[in-house]
Motif scaffolding. Sequence first.
Motif, short mmCIF file in Angstrom:
data_model
loop_
_atom_site.label_atom_id
_atom_site.label_comp_id
_atom_site.label_asym_id
_atom_site.label_seq_id
_atom_site.Cartn_x
_atom_site.Cartn_y
_atom_site.Cartn_z
N ILE A 79 22.11 70.08 45.52
CA ILE A 79 22.43 69.27 44.34
C ILE A 79 21.81 67.88 44.45
CG2 ILE A 79 24.32 68.11 43.11
CD1 ILE A 79 26.05 70.57 43.76
N SER A 121 32.25 77.28 43.07
CA SER A 121 31.31 77.13 41.96
C SER A 121 30.77 78.46 41.47
CB SER A 121 30.15 76.20 42.35
OG SER A 121 29.51 76.69 43.52
N ILE A 165 29.02 62.89 39.05
CA ILE A 165 27.58 62.68 39.15
C ILE A 165 27.23 61.22 38.89
CG2 ILE A 165 25.35 63.27 38.10
CD1 ILE A 165 26.42 66.05 37.60
#
Length: 450
Positions: A10, A303, A328
């Motif tokens: 990520i 996830s 984020i």
Amino acid sequence: MRERILLFVILIVLGVFLFIFQNYVRTDVGFLLLCLFLLIYGLYTIAATKYQKRKLKKHPQIINENYKPFVTIMVPAHNEEYVIANTIENILKMDYPNFEVIAIDDRSTDNTPNVLKELESKHEKVVALIRDKDAFPGKSAVLNDALKLAKGEAILVFDADATMETDFLSRLVPKLEPADVGAVQARKIIRNKDYNLLARCQNNEYTMDTHFQVGRDAIKGAVELRGNGELIKRTALEDIGGWNNYTITDDLDMSTRLHINGWDVRFCPDTCVYEEGIIYLMPLYRQRRRWFEGTIRRYLEYSFEALTSKKMSLRAQLDMAIYIAEFILPLWFVMELVFKIIKLCNDTIYPQQVTVNNVIFSSLVFTAALAIGFFMAIRYALRRYDNVPRLSAIKQAIETTVYFLIIWFPVVFIILSKILFKKKDMDWGKTTHGLVLEEENRLEQEAQNT
């Protein structure tokens, strides 16, 4: 290892995106667009909440007076001799007809076991469970041990410092009746919110969380359990295999697994559980560090299951994805600044692309966007759910916004670094209860000595 690899991927993807994006478009514009998207989503949940309220006003929920399942109330306690007796006595005053209390001592080193045994001898409804000193650690393991003794069709969990009104269960239980509802969460309020600034900011944080949870409930999104004041249907609990012994946030972990298995989780803002706020910075930091680590780890762990679940509703999946986007923002903020500072230091490679003023401007834009978002949400929540006067709501919203930036930003990067570079552990970071009582006793003792 799976969590570490996924988080690393990520971060790499976000870093590559920002690096490429910077060469073609101003990435602070992208950051502001993400903030705008979250704002629109927030307004949508507010509209859904108001629609739900009008709908219930025209067609009130019909309460089935015959739905009175037997409830087992579990109260885990680790070194809680100062507060546990008051909590149990408070629970026993509830007007609900069918319940038992299992008070669990989790390897305490103080007088907690004796307090629980005394309560058991005094009250027929109370069962004291004293765990062995070498028992598996953690709240989840505690609750799983108690579940083996529980007789209830529903399980209610309270923290050791909880207090509640006498009609708590009578108001919460009807929300659990629908077949698809697996759990219901009550609103949490800081009991000592006027003790100091830190306690007040925590209560404002809880009030903002109430606002978000009510919105998620209105759109049938991924409402989350909060540990204290959570009521769980036993069939749902057994469907997901009980609590996860290897998580440090049992409530968040269970919330996600319930959604993945197709169970709905509801939020009840009109039923409140009161708990003690932390009055010192370092104990608060330890608690928030555990909360954030548990939040990130459960998203990383589940996830794939959340994305591929055929039982989880699309609304819950989208809501969960949007909620993750909030985490984020801090990453984007720091990575954006790091890239610009690198460009600034390497002006021979990136001639005249970045200036000091540009870096400062970006920092101000990002900080202002985050601060305004927090401020608007907190102010609205204080006005809507605590009926705080306008000027006081503005003042408290400013205080709490600063509190968020000071508390959450450092925790984000410490926990991300821990997940990336350290082995997973069961560092519980226990919430310290009874600090207010200890402080009052200390001041009283000092006054007597003088």
